[in-house]
Design a protein around this motif. Sequence first.
Motif, short mmCIF file in Angstrom:
data_model
loop_
_atom_site.label_atom_id
_atom_site.label_comp_id
_atom_site.label_asym_id
_atom_site.label_seq_id
_atom_site.Cartn_x
_atom_site.Cartn_y
_atom_site.Cartn_z
N LEU A 48 0.85 -1.19 0.00
CA LEU A 48 0.00 0.00 0.00
C LEU A 48 0.88 1.24 0.00
O LEU A 48 1.83 1.33 0.78
N VAL A 49 0.57 2.19 -0.87
CA VAL A 49 1.28 3.47 -0.92
C VAL A 49 0.26 4.56 -0.65
O VAL A 49 -0.76 4.65 -1.35
N GLU A 50 0.52 5.38 0.36
CA GLU A 50 -0.39 6.48 0.69
C GLU A 50 0.31 7.81 0.46
O GLU A 50 1.53 7.92 0.56
N GLY A 51 -0.49 8.86 0.16
CA GLY A 51 0.08 10.18 -0.04
C GLY A 51 0.90 10.26 -1.32
O GLY A 51 0.81 9.41 -2.20
N GLU A 52 1.71 11.30 -1.42
CA GLU A 52 2.57 11.47 -2.58
C GLU A 52 3.84 10.63 -2.43
O GLU A 52 4.11 10.08 -1.39
N GLY A 53 4.62 10.59 -3.49
CA GLY A 53 5.87 9.84 -3.43
C GLY A 53 5.64 8.34 -3.55
O GLY A 53 4.60 7.89 -4.03
N ASP A 54 6.63 7.56 -3.11
CA ASP A 54 6.53 6.12 -3.28
C ASP A 54 6.78 5.37 -1.98
O ASP A 54 7.09 4.18 -2.00
N HIS A 55 6.63 6.06 -0.84
CA HIS A 55 6.92 5.39 0.42
C HIS A 55 5.82 4.38 0.75
O HIS A 55 4.63 4.66 0.67
N CYS A 56 6.27 3.20 1.13
CA CYS A 56 5.38 2.07 1.39
C CYS A 56 4.76 2.20 2.79
O CYS A 56 5.48 2.35 3.78
N ALA A 57 3.43 2.16 2.86
CA ALA A 57 2.74 2.20 4.15
C ALA A 57 2.53 0.80 4.71
O ALA A 57 2.44 0.62 5.93
N PHE A 58 2.44 -0.18 3.83
CA PHE A 58 2.25 -1.57 4.25
C PHE A 58 2.79 -2.48 3.16
O PHE A 58 2.60 -2.22 1.97
N ALA A 59 3.46 -3.56 3.56
CA ALA A 59 3.92 -4.59 2.62
C ALA A 59 3.64 -5.94 3.24
O ALA A 59 3.97 -6.16 4.41
N ASN A 60 3.02 -6.83 2.49
CA ASN A 60 2.72 -8.15 3.05
C ASN A 60 3.98 -9.01 3.06
O ASN A 60 5.05 -8.60 2.58
N ALA A 61 3.86 -10.21 3.61
CA ALA A 61 5.03 -11.07 3.79
C ALA A 61 5.72 -11.38 2.47
O ALA A 61 6.96 -11.44 2.41
N ALA A 62 4.94 -11.56 1.40
CA ALA A 62 5.54 -11.89 0.10
C ALA A 62 6.39 -10.75 -0.42
O ALA A 62 7.45 -10.97 -1.03
N PHE A 63 5.96 -9.50 -0.17
CA PHE A 63 6.76 -8.35 -0.62
C PHE A 63 7.96 -8.14 0.31
O PHE A 63 9.04 -7.76 -0.13
N ARG A 64 7.76 -8.39 1.61
CA ARG A 64 8.89 -8.21 2.54
C ARG A 64 10.01 -9.18 2.20
O ARG A 64 11.19 -8.88 2.39
N ALA A 65 9.66 -10.35 1.67
CA ALA A 65 10.67 -11.32 1.27
C ALA A 65 11.52 -10.80 0.11
O ALA A 65 12.63 -11.27 -0.12
N LEU A 66 10.98 -9.82 -0.63
CA LEU A 66 11.72 -9.20 -1.74
C LEU A 66 12.46 -7.94 -1.30
O LEU A 66 13.04 -7.24 -2.13
N GLY A 67 12.43 -7.63 0.01
CA GLY A 67 13.15 -6.48 0.53
C GLY A 67 12.32 -5.23 0.68
O GLY A 67 12.85 -4.17 1.05
N VAL A 68 11.01 -5.30 0.40
CA VAL A 68 10.13 -4.13 0.53
C VAL A 68 9.58 -4.10 1.94
O VAL A 68 8.95 -5.06 2.39
N VAL A 69 9.81 -2.99 2.66
CA VAL A 69 9.31 -2.87 4.03
C VAL A 69 8.59 -1.54 4.19
O VAL A 69 8.82 -0.59 3.43
N ALA A 70 7.71 -1.47 5.18
CA ALA A 70 6.97 -0.24 5.44
C ALA A 70 7.94 0.90 5.77
O ALA A 70 8.91 0.71 6.51
#
Length: 340
Positions: A48-70
Amino acid sequence: MAVTAFRNAEFGTDPGADWPAGTDVAVGIDDPAMLRCLLDQMPTPTALVEGEGDHCAFANAAFRALGVVAGAGLTERFPALAPSMLAEARRTGQLQRNRATGDRSTEGERFWDVRVTPMLGVNGVVRALIVTAEETPESVAEHERRLRDVSHRLKNTLQLVSSLLTLQTLSSKDPEVRRALQSASGRVGIVTQAHQRTHGSLRAGTIDMAVHLRELCQELEATLPGAHRIQVTADATEMPTDTVIPFSLIVSELVGNAARHAFPAGAPGAIDVRLGHGEGGAIRLEVIDRGIGLPPGLDLSRATTLGLKVVRAFVGQLRGKLTADSSPYGTRVVVEFPPA
């Protein structure tokens, strides 16, 4: 269902509001913790991306395994997602999709089908973006390999054309013919170099033109007549990959014209090339010299020289606008392109 469930959990909407009358809603669907747990365990990488920019507000376990974190930049952690996709989803409020885009992983590139789904609030305002990524089958990767082969053959063909023009130049004794052939060879060289740079961005669909512009001007500086320097100031600017070749030719012609005509014969000079953003998000290119100014009465929109015809043709192709401001103390040529 997962997107609806997550929206309910995050924004507190009625759990049954998005379902048709008579549809059974599972017990506990209004429990945010349960919904978040459900989304977290989905096999599809989802963020989930909220607001402007590309900062991640939430990443599920499958995305966290790829290095994406809130809290992290999503496009930085997952390069298969182009920033332009997020911007376009916010602007249009419509689903954006990019198939078979690579993540440039150091462990071997993987290919993804990336989707950006806007979550609309009151009055159709985009409140957040749902990003999902599904790994593509090997058949798509094979298609990409063939695309790379075609790209390599095209580059070799362009280099051959440039070599033939160079040989023809050396064999000609007419100075005018030699100059024309040298100019043609130079343009083919610009196209070849631009094509080579875009090769790695074919899947992403966009390229950071600031990086490309610095490399292009470094190469141009080595070929300019006289001791001229090109100073580049460029903000990070994403543009579609298919604009790189016309953009490169525009820059090459404007910089070349400044080097040949702006300064007294034999005198060195500096040429400033700037890339940034103007009003309304327009992309703004400026080529500035501190030379003697344009000849009296010269109108860039009507000039008949081949170089300026090339510039006008490609500015028009990119739906841009060409203007010039000249005085005895120098000339500023501005090209504005619509937002990417």
